[in-house]
Write a protein that holds these residues in place. Sequence first.
Motif, short mmCIF file in Angstrom:
data_model
loop_
_atom_site.label_atom_id
_atom_site.label_comp_id
_atom_site.label_asym_id
_atom_site.label_seq_id
_atom_site.Cartn_x
_atom_site.Cartn_y
_atom_site.Cartn_z
N GLY A 214 -2.57 -46.51 18.13
CA GLY A 214 -1.92 -46.14 16.89
C GLY A 214 -2.52 -44.89 16.27
N LYS A 215 -2.08 -44.64 15.04
CA LYS A 215 -2.56 -43.46 14.33
C LYS A 215 -3.93 -43.73 13.73
N ASP A 216 -4.63 -42.68 13.45
CA ASP A 216 -5.94 -42.78 12.79
C ASP A 216 -6.94 -43.65 13.54
N GLY A 217 -6.83 -43.68 14.82
CA GLY A 217 -7.81 -44.43 15.59
C GLY A 217 -7.59 -45.91 15.62
N TYR A 218 -6.42 -46.39 15.18
CA TYR A 218 -6.14 -47.81 15.20
C TYR A 218 -5.64 -48.25 16.56
N LEU A 219 -6.14 -49.40 17.02
CA LEU A 219 -5.66 -49.99 18.25
C LEU A 219 -5.01 -51.33 17.90
N PHE A 220 -4.01 -51.73 18.66
CA PHE A 220 -3.37 -53.01 18.41
C PHE A 220 -3.04 -53.68 19.73
N GLU A 221 -3.48 -54.92 19.88
CA GLU A 221 -3.07 -55.62 21.09
C GLU A 221 -1.62 -56.06 20.92
N LYS A 222 -0.88 -56.00 22.01
CA LYS A 222 0.54 -56.35 21.92
C LYS A 222 0.71 -57.79 21.49
N PHE A 223 1.74 -58.02 20.70
CA PHE A 223 2.01 -59.38 20.24
C PHE A 223 3.41 -59.76 20.62
N LYS A 224 3.51 -60.85 21.38
CA LYS A 224 4.81 -61.29 21.83
C LYS A 224 5.14 -62.60 21.15
N TYR A 225 6.38 -62.78 20.74
CA TYR A 225 6.75 -64.05 20.14
C TYR A 225 8.07 -64.53 20.73
N GLY A 226 7.98 -65.12 21.92
CA GLY A 226 9.19 -65.58 22.59
C GLY A 226 9.28 -67.09 22.58
N GLU A 227 10.08 -67.60 23.48
CA GLU A 227 10.32 -69.05 23.51
C GLU A 227 9.04 -69.83 23.75
#
Lengths: 373, 379, 86
Positions: free
Chosen positions: B94-107
Motif C-alpha cells: 500500500g501507500k506510505d509503507g503500509y502492507l496488508f495481507e489479503k483478506f478473503k471472505y467466501g463461503e
Amino acid sequence: MVFSSVVFLYIFLPLMLLIYFIVPKKWKNLVMIIASFIFFAWGEIRYIPIMLLLAVMDFWCGNKINKYWENKKKRRIYLWIDVGINLLILFFFKYADFIISSINGVTGLNIPLLNIPLPIGVSFNTFQSLSYIIDVYRGTVKCEKSFYNYLTYTTLFPQIIAGPIVRYETVDEELVDKKISLDNFSIGMKRFLIGLGKKVLIANNVGAMWNVIETGAFGEMTVLLSWVGIISFALQIYFDFSGYSDMAIGLAKIFGMNFDENFNYPYISKSITEFWRRWHITLSSWFRDYIYIPLGGNRKGLPKQIRNILIVWALTRCMAWSILEFRNMGCIFWSNFNYRKTVYAQTIRKATKNFWTHLYNSISINKLGNICI
Amino acid sequence: MKNKIFFAIFMTVCIVIIIVNFIWPKQTFSQEENRMLATIPRFSFESFVNGDYLNGVNDYINDHFAFRNIYLKLNSWWEVSVMGKKENNGVYIGKDGYLFEKFKYGEEEKEKVKNNVSAISNFAETMQEINIPTYFVLVPNSIYINSDKLPKNVEVPDQEEIINTVNSNVKNTKNINVTSALKEENKIKPLYFKTDHHMNSDGAYVVYREFCNTANVQPVQIKDFNKITVTNDFLGTFDSKAQLINQTPDEIFVYENEINTNIKEAIYDKETTKSIFNEEFLTGKDKYSYFLNGNNSKAIIKTKVDNNKKLLIIKDSYAHIMSQFLCENYSEVHFLDPRYTKFDYKEYVQENGITDVLFLYNVSNFATDTNLKLLFTAY
Amino acid sequence: MFGLNGASLANPEAIYYLKNYIVIILIGIICSIPILKHKNTEKGEKNSKKQIAISVFTSICYVAILILSTASLVNNSFNPFLYFRF
C-alpha cells in the motif's frame, strides 16, 4: 524431476555434467542412461519397467526387421508387433479406467477402477519409439545394432518429458560420436538459460494471471478480462512449451548432440497452416510423416484429403491428454478444415493485408483454443 | 572468443554458488518463516516407491538453499520494482509503507464464522447460568481501517458488515463494537502497525476504552501513562511475507504506569516472571512477542490491584498488546489461547474464581479459526 | 468477448490485476516476436575491446537470467507462518 527446480539446477545437473565430461568416450552413454533413470525415477518410478520393456521390444523388432529385410511379410509382422505394443501401453494408461467404467455402466458390474495416474512422458516416449520402428521398416534409417546405444536414445532425459520428438536419424551418429567442445557447452548453456527464463520468469508469471481468470475468481467475465485471459493463456503455453524445448535443445548441445528446432515464433504466422509449421514442429511433422502422408495426404483427391484430416483430428482428440496442447491441436485441425473451405476465409485471405490476417489468425487460434478448454 | 568469455563467467558463478551451498552451515529454524526447516527424511523402500522420500529430499534441498533470504528479496525486487506488481506473496503493497495481507471472505469463511459464533453463544449461555458476564469484541483489521492506503482498484470485503452481522447473531454476550471508534481515532493517529497484522498500543487503548465502557469499569486515561518507545526496528508478519527491500520498519511503543510495571507475578507456560513484557524478544525477528512472552497456551497476570475481579480472556494474539491496559482494572488477568490448549474452560472459570469472561478476536482470524468450534461446541 | 451478451467492459478488480501483469504481458509479446534477433556483425577485429565488452555484458545477462530464475524458484518454496506451529 523438472528442469525448473533447485534440485535439478544445482545438484543433479552439475554432478551429472561433471561425471559426464570426466569419463572416457565409450562410457558417456552409460552416464546418460543412469542420469536419465535417476531423472525419471525422481517423479515416475513406476513407469521405468515399462520404459525398459519398450526399449527392448523396439530394439529386438528393429533387428528382426533388418534380418528379414527381403521377406516383406515378416518385416510387416515385426513392425506391427512393436507398434502394437507401443499403442497398447499408451491406450492402457489413457483409457483403462474409461473402458472399465464403461463396462461397469453397460453391464452393471462393479469392477474396481485401476486409478493409474498417467505418467508424464509416456506420449513422447511412444512417439519416439514409433518413429524409430517405422523408419527402420521403411529403410529410412539403419537399425541400431547396439542395445547400449538404443537405450541411450530412448531414455534421453532432456527430451523425455515434453521435449522435441527426436527421430533416430537426428542423433544416430552422435550417439557414437559426441561433439563435445567448449563452444558447444557455451552455446548449449545459453540456450538452456533462455529456456529457463522463458519458463520461470515469463510462463509461470503470466500463467498466474491466467489461473486467476480461469478459476472464475472474478465472478463475471468482462470484455477486458476475456481479452487479457486469452492473451495470457496464449503466452503461457507458448513460453512454457518453447521454454522447455529450448532447455532440452540446450542440454543436448552441451552433451554433444543436436536436436531439431521445435518452435519458430508461431505467433507471427499468417495462416493456420503456417502456424502448424512453427508450433511444436517435431510433433506436427510427426503426424504429417507417419499418419497424414502414409494415408495419402492431399494427393488422392479432396474426399480423401478430408478423410485424412479427420483421421488425424480424431487421433489427436484421442490422444488429448492433460496436455492442453493436444486438445488445441484437435480443435485447430478441425478449424483448419473449416477455415479452408469457407468462402469467407478465402475472401479474407485475398482482401486483407498481412497484419490483419495475422491478427485474425492469432485471435481465432487462441479463441478456439479457449473454447476447446 | 565470446564463448570462452561466457564459459569463464558462467562457471565462476556456478562453482561459487555450489561450493557455498556445500559448506554453508545448515539451520534448523527459520525466523523469517516462523517454522522449523525440513530435515532429511528417513529412507524406506515404500516411501521411495510412492514418492514421499524424494519429495522430502526436495523440501530439504529447497529449505536449506544458501542465502535463501537474499533470493527472496531479489525476487520481490523483480516482482515489485521491475514488474510493477502491487502485491507479493499474498500481501498488498500500500501507500506510505503500509502492507496488508489479503483478506478473503467466501463461503468457507462464512461457515467458520457461523461455527465460531455458535460456539461462543453456547459457552456464554453456560456462563450465564453461573452469573458470569461474557463480553465479546471482534476487532477489524488494518486492511479495513486503513483501506485508503490500499493500492488502487483493490476491493476488500466489508469487515464492518461482517462484524455487525456477527454481533447480531451471537447470543448471550455483551458485545462491544469498536469499529466506529477505531475509524475515528485512526484519523488522528495510526492505530495499526504497517508491517504486522496486529494493532499498536494506541489501537489497543481504543479497544480497552470501549471495553471498559461496556463492562462498567473505569478506564485509565492515556495521559496518566508514560509513553515509552521500545524499539524502532520492528518488521512484522506482513514484512516476512512480502520480503520487500527498503521497507520502513515500525515503532513499538508502550504505555507504562506504576500498576502495569509493578505486578505480583506473570505466569507463562515455560517460566514465571515479574513482567508482562519480555525484552529478550526485541533482539529477534518476532518483536511482537515482547508482549506477554510470545505465544503461550496460558498466561496469568497477577497484579497489585486490590479488587476481587478476575478476567479471563479467550483470544488470538490481538489481546497480547492489550495486556498493558487490562492489568489496570483486574487483580488477575488470565489469557487462554484455544489454538494451543485443550482446557475445560467452564471448569477453569470455576476453579480460578473468574468474574468476567472476554472473547477477543480479530476478523481475519475469526474467519479462519477452527479451534473455537472444537473446544466450545461441547457446551 | 466483444461485449455481445451485454457483458460489462471492465470491473475494478480486473483492472487491478491487469496493472499488475501488464509489464510481463508486454515482455511476453515482445519476446514472442523475432524482434530480438540480433545481427551478429563480425565487422572489425574479433578481439577488439568493444567485442569483449559486449561479450562480457551478454554473459552477465545470461547469468542474471539464472539468478533471477533461481530467486523465483526459491520464492515458490517460501512458506511463512504467522504463528509458530507446534
